[in-house]
Design a protein around this motif. Structure first.
Motif, PDB file in Angstrom:
ATOM      1  N   TYR A  44       0.859  -1.171   0.000  1.00  0.00           N
ATOM      2  CA  TYR A  44       0.000   0.000   0.000  1.00  0.00           C
ATOM      3  C   TYR A  44       0.900   1.226   0.000  1.00  0.00           C
ATOM      4  O   TYR A  44       1.640   1.473   0.972  1.00  0.00           O
ATOM      5  CB  TYR A  44      -0.914   0.014   1.225  1.00  0.00           C
ATOM      6  N   VAL A  45       0.907   1.979  -1.085  1.00  0.00           N
ATOM      7  CA  VAL A  45       1.656   3.233  -1.166  1.00  0.00           C
ATOM      8  C   VAL A  45       0.788   4.285  -0.483  1.00  0.00           C
ATOM      9  O   VAL A  45      -0.284   4.649  -0.989  1.00  0.00           O
ATOM     10  CB  VAL A  45       1.948   3.614  -2.629  1.00  0.00           C
ATOM     11  N   ARG A  46       1.255   4.734   0.668  1.00  0.00           N
ATOM     12  CA  ARG A  46       0.382   5.484   1.572  1.00  0.00           C
ATOM     13  C   ARG A  46      -0.230   6.718   0.914  1.00  0.00           C
ATOM     14  O   ARG A  46       0.458   7.549   0.320  1.00  0.00           O
ATOM     15  CB  ARG A  46       1.149   5.905   2.830  1.00  0.00           C
ATOM     16  N   GLY A  47      -1.547   6.768   1.027  1.00  0.00           N
ATOM     17  CA  GLY A  47      -2.293   7.888   0.487  1.00  0.00           C
ATOM     18  C   GLY A  47      -2.532   7.829  -1.004  1.00  0.00           C
ATOM     19  O   GLY A  47      -3.170   8.744  -1.560  1.00  0.00           O
ATOM     20  N   LYS A  48      -2.073   6.736  -1.665  1.00  0.00           N
ATOM     21  CA  LYS A  48      -2.173   6.687  -3.128  1.00  0.00           C
ATOM     22  C   LYS A  48      -2.909   5.459  -3.650  1.00  0.00           C
ATOM     23  O   LYS A  48      -4.003   5.565  -4.176  1.00  0.00           O
ATOM     24  CB  LYS A  48      -0.788   6.766  -3.761  1.00  0.00           C
ATOM     25  N   PHE A  49      -2.315   4.250  -3.511  1.00  0.00           N
ATOM     26  CA  PHE A  49      -2.903   3.076  -4.155  1.00  0.00           C
ATOM     27  C   PHE A  49      -2.321   1.802  -3.564  1.00  0.00           C
ATOM     28  O   PHE A  49      -1.330   1.825  -2.821  1.00  0.00           O
ATOM     29  CB  PHE A  49      -2.672   3.111  -5.679  1.00  0.00           C
ATOM     30  N   TRP A  50      -2.938   0.676  -3.940  1.00  0.00           N
ATOM     31  CA  TRP A  50      -2.470  -0.650  -3.550  1.00  0.00           C
ATOM     32  C   TRP A  50      -1.948  -1.391  -4.777  1.00  0.00           C
ATOM     33  O   TRP A  50      -2.514  -1.266  -5.874  1.00  0.00           O
ATOM     34  CB  TRP A  50      -3.607  -1.493  -2.968  1.00  0.00           C
ATOM     35  N   VAL A  51      -0.882  -2.153  -4.580  1.00  0.00           N
ATOM     36  CA  VAL A  51      -0.405  -3.093  -5.597  1.00  0.00           C
ATOM     37  C   VAL A  51      -0.540  -4.492  -5.007  1.00  0.00           C
ATOM     38  O   VAL A  51      -0.058  -4.758  -3.902  1.00  0.00           O
ATOM     39  CB  VAL A  51       1.062  -2.844  -5.981  1.00  0.00           C
ATOM     40  N   VAL A  52      -1.209  -5.383  -5.727  1.00  0.00           N
ATOM     41  CA  VAL A  52      -1.402  -6.762  -5.280  1.00  0.00           C
ATOM     42  C   VAL A  52      -0.777  -7.694  -6.306  1.00  0.00           C
ATOM     43  O   VAL A  52      -1.075  -7.598  -7.499  1.00  0.00           O
ATOM     44  CB  VAL A  52      -2.899  -7.095  -5.122  1.00  0.00           C
ATOM     45  N   ALA A  53       0.104  -8.573  -5.846  1.00  0.00           N
ATOM     46  CA  ALA A  53       0.738  -9.554  -6.725  1.00  0.00           C
ATOM     47  C   ALA A  53       0.368 -10.950  -6.262  1.00  0.00           C
ATOM     48  O   ALA A  53       0.620 -11.316  -5.113  1.00  0.00           O
ATOM     49  CB  ALA A  53       2.253  -9.375  -6.724  1.00  0.00           C
ATOM     50  N   ASP A  54      -0.243 -11.721  -7.144  1.00  0.00           N
ATOM     51  CA  ASP A  54      -0.585 -13.118  -6.867  1.00  0.00           C
ATOM     52  C   ASP A  54       0.431 -14.011  -7.567  1.00  0.00           C
ATOM     53  O   ASP A  54       0.383 -14.196  -8.794  1.00  0.00           O
ATOM     54  CB  ASP A  54      -1.998 -13.439  -7.356  1.00  0.00           C
ATOM     55  N   HIS A  55       1.358 -14.536  -6.774  1.00  0.00           N
ATOM     56  CA  HIS A  55       2.398 -15.422  -7.317  1.00  0.00           C
ATOM     57  C   HIS A  55       1.896 -16.858  -7.203  1.00  0.00           C
ATOM     58  O   HIS A  55       1.646 -17.361  -6.100  1.00  0.00           O
ATOM     59  CB  HIS A  55       3.707 -15.231  -6.555  1.00  0.00           C
ATOM     60  N   LEU A  56       1.744 -17.528  -8.333  1.00  0.00           N
ATOM     61  CA  LEU A  56       1.130 -18.843  -8.411  1.00  0.00           C
ATOM     62  C   LEU A  56       2.149 -19.865  -8.891  1.00  0.00           C
ATOM     63  O   LEU A  56       2.786 -19.676  -9.929  1.00  0.00           O
ATOM     64  CB  LEU A  56      -0.063 -18.816  -9.375  1.00  0.00           C
ATOM     65  N   THR A  57       2.309 -20.935  -8.114  1.00  0.00           N
ATOM     66  CA  THR A  57       3.210 -22.021  -8.532  1.00  0.00           C
ATOM     67  C   THR A  57       2.387 -23.288  -8.688  1.00  0.00           C
ATOM     68  O   THR A  57       1.520 -23.601  -7.865  1.00  0.00           O
ATOM     69  CB  THR A  57       4.329 -22.250  -7.501  1.00  0.00           C
ATOM     70  N   THR A  58       2.665 -24.045  -9.739  1.00  0.00           N
ATOM     71  CA  THR A  58       1.842 -25.202 -10.072  1.00  0.00           C
ATOM     72  C   THR A  58       2.656 -26.282 -10.770  1.00  0.00           C
ATOM     73  O   THR A  58       3.677 -25.994 -11.406  1.00  0.00           O
ATOM     74  CB  THR A  58       0.664 -24.772 -10.968  1.00  0.00           C
ATOM     75  N   ASP A  59       2.194 -27.517 -10.649  1.00  0.00           N
ATOM     76  CA  ASP A  59       2.861 -28.625 -11.340  1.00  0.00           C
ATOM     77  C   ASP A  59       2.132 -29.024 -12.614  1.00  0.00           C
ATOM     78  O   ASP A  59       2.494 -29.994 -13.265  1.00  0.00           O
ATOM     79  CB  ASP A  59       2.983 -29.834 -10.411  1.00  0.00           C
TER      80      ASP A  59
END
Length: 679
Positions: free
Chosen positions: A522-537
């Motif tokens: 969360y960049v304070r007062g500005k926005f959120w960055v969300v990263a979904d790191h997915l590992t799979t076989d």
């Protein structure tokens, strides 16, 4: 010479008793209750400490075999009690619609109203499950919620018909409750929670309404006759966890409100040791109750606090650990309160307005920082830390721009599953900004009845939360409780940003190996960055869910995949960043082929809400990135670009057109690698 007078007297007495039992409402006096229910009256004295100061005359009469006089002397003793409320309202005929409904046997529990039928003998049907056949409704009835509400109505209005109804309602229940089963029960009458709630209300009826002259001597004695059974149940059949706090506080209520019973001191000693042990078992070192459900944290806190107040009034000391932990539990309420004064809506919580509770506790604990937070900075002293907070045992990250009314606010769940009332929602994120709910948890809907039959599986499952589904499947149960706090590498709070990261790898019915790591900045007062790191076989179908509050006006850009709101005040954009083969669908109020797009603010209520579903085919390990950009008014133009990504982090550029850009390195589970460069 044979006389038949004793036989005539016997039949006369039998006739009186039989008639009185049929016309139980008319049992008002000491003489009447002693004639009809002599064994119950004797039971009072069998359980009293007759050597207790002030009971000399009651003991004398009882020892002499004069039960009626003993009962009258006992009531005379209680009439001198300093616990009796002296300042009663002036009698009037003022009414309220809610109280008048109760007088017609129409009760409202959990937003459901219904009339309880009466039996041929005039007794209420105490096992009645209400209009939706929900035993929760019957439990609420047997907690004596109607009399609690009528006490408040009487104190506000002075209308004696409310007090009269309380008298009859209480008498009705006690007579119908016999015989006491003396076993652990889940029935409407004798479950532990109901036992506890009931005696707390009875204490108010007995002492607060004594001088109204509307609580009959018979009902007062019937209450006294039932109290030992209530205490016995609470002492011997109480539950564990959060329920224990409610049930043992009932035991303490009996012990402190009626110290004249033989076992009162033993009951209180047991209550203190049990509640202290329970506090240690139930509450993490960061002050969060282990069910990790905001409403149930509040319930546990209320009962722990009630117990502390009972002990204080009885001049009984509690361990320092107990009082310190209570403060930590209030601290959690204060530090998680949203800008609008509501607490978290998570797991089986309702949306509860906590502001007044926090302000009251800030005075008691002399915590001006709580006052500042709850009052949006209008009073009190600004905290030395914050505005964001992490609870490392609960695994909850609260992010804020500031403490103002229009602050940006989010809740990120990185913690354990919880010891009760859990939802399968690890890594869920809720967002609130500029006075408006934006991204929300689905809520709890109901536990039983028609609403639960339709929505309960949805409520507890992943599909009602802002998480991902894997091959159409949601999360399985996680670890209920942790013994250790979050690793410090998984979170960080600085003046410029908040960082949090968590991993979950248990999905119901998903074959092979799959793991989801969600990292957030969360960049304070500005926005959120969300990263979904997915590992799979193996290849997977991934659905990323974002649930909007029902009051949002949601619009789509099918070409870019951006979903945003067009509210007059308080908006949010969800911006996917370079996600391949992304398909966007929007669902609202869907019932088939599966439930989706519904929201429950509180128990037994629900309404449709918009759900944005991003579907993508995952061929191998990958990272999906989302920008959540809030704005007070019109949404700005945002351009984004992935600069680099690997198994440890993702680097991206976020450009607010005309206002500059940020280059951000968002790592997975390593707070030390965060980089934010504003240009």
């Amino acid at each position: 010479m044979i006389t038949y007078k004793p036989l005539v007297a016997f039949f006369c007495l039998f006739s009186i008793v039989t008639q009185a039992q049929t016309n139980w409402r008319k049992i008002q006096t000491v003489d009447e209750v002693c004639i009809v229910y002599p064994e119950q009256m004797k039971y009072i004295f069998q359980n009293l400490d007759l050597d207790y100061p002030g009971l000399k005359e009651a003991k004398k009469a009882y020892t002499a075999g004069n039960l009626k006089l003993a009962c009258k002397n006992l009531l005379n003793y209680y009439a001198r009690s300093p616990k009796i409320k002296q300042n009663l309202p002036e009698e009037s005929w003022k009414t309220t619609s809610e109280a008048d409904s109760i007088l017609r046997d129409v009760y409202t529990f959990q937003n459901v109203s219904g009339k309880v039928p009466r039996l041929n003998n005039g007794h209420l049907t105490w096992a009645h499950n209400g209009p939706e056949n929900d035993i929760e409704w019957a439990w609420a009835l047997n907690r004596h919620y109607p009399t609690r509400d009528l006490i408040d109505a009487y104190m506000q209005s002075g209308n004696i018909k409310y007090a009269k109804y309380i008298d009859e309602f209480t008498k009705d229940w006690i007579i119908c409750s016999w015989p006491y089963p003396a076993v652990k029960s889940t029935t409407a009458m004798w479950r532990g929670l109901e036992v506890s709630f009931r005696v707390k209300t009875w204490a108010r009826i007995f002492y607060d309404l004594w001088n109204t002259n509307q609580i009959s001597p018979a009902t007062k004695l019937l209450i006294l006759s039932s109290l030992p059974d209530h205490a016995h149940y609470a002492r011997n059949y109480h539950a564990q966890g959060n329920w224990l706090t409610m049930e043992i506080s009932g035991l303490a209520t009996v012990a402190s409100s009626w110290p004249e019973f033989k076992e009162s001191k033993a009951w209180m000693d047991y209550a203190i040791s049990t509640m202290t042990a329970s506090l240690e078992e139930q509450v993490y070192p960061d002050g969060v109750q282990t069910e990790l459900t905001s409403s149930y944290h509040y319930v546990a806190l209320s009962n722990f606090k009630l117990f502390a107040d009972i002990c204080k009034k009885s001049n009984v000391s509690l361990p320092e650990y107990y009082t310190k932990t209570l403060e930590a539990m209030y601290n959690y309420l204060a530090l998680t309160v949203r800008p609008d004064g509501n607490g978290l809506l998570n797991n089986d919580a309702d949306q509860v307005y906590n502001r007044e509770t926090i302000l009251k506790s800030s005075t008691e604990y002399q915590r001006s920082d709580w006052q500042y937070i709850a009052d949006n900075g209008k009073s009190g002293l600004k905290p030395d830390n914050g505005p964001s907070y992490v609870f490392p045992y609960a695994g909850q990250l609260i992010s804020r721009s500031d403490f103002g009314t229009d602050a940006q606010y989010s809740f990120f769940d990185m913690g354990p599953w919880g010891t009760g009332h859990q939802h399968n929602d690890k890594l869920h994120l809720s967002v609130f900004a500029y006075g408006r709910d934006l991204l929300v948890d689905g809520g709890r809907f109901a536990y039983r009845g028609e609403v639960a039959d339709k929505f309960r599986k949805y409520a507890t499952g992943s599909a009602s939360h802002n998480v991902i589904l894997v091959d159409g499947r949601g999360q399985a149960a996680g670890i209920p409780k942790t013994d250790a706090p979050l690793n410090e590498s998984t979170y960080s709070i600085t003046s410029e940003y908040d960082y949090g990261s968590g991993t979950f790898d248990k999905f119901s019915g998903v074959e092979g190996q799959f793991s989801h790591t969600r990292s957030m900045i969360y960049v304070r007062g500005k926005f959120w960055v969300v990263a979904d790191h997915l590992t799979t076989d193996r290849p997977r179908q991934i659905e990323t869910l974002w649930h909007w509050h029902p009051l949002n006006k949601v619009k789509l850009n099918m070409q870019s995949g951006v979903v945003s709101t067009s509210n007059e005040k308080g908006n949010l954009q969800i911006i996917p960043v370079s996600i391949p083969e992304l398909k966007l669908t929007v669902v609202k109020g869907q019932e088939k082929p599966e439930i989706q797009g519904w929201y429950s603010k509180e128990y037994n209520t629900y309404e449709p809400n918009t759900t944005s579903i991003y579907s993508s085919h995952l061929k191998s390990d990958d990272t999906f990135v989302w920008i959540l950009w809030p704005s007070e008014g019109k949404t700005p133009e945002i351009k984004t670009e992935i600069l680099a990504k690997d198994a440890q982090s993702v680097k991206l550029r976020v450009n607010q057109v005309g206002a500059g850009f940020w280059e951000i390195v968002l790592p997975f589970n390593n707070s030390q690698l965060v980089e934010i460069l504003k240009k």
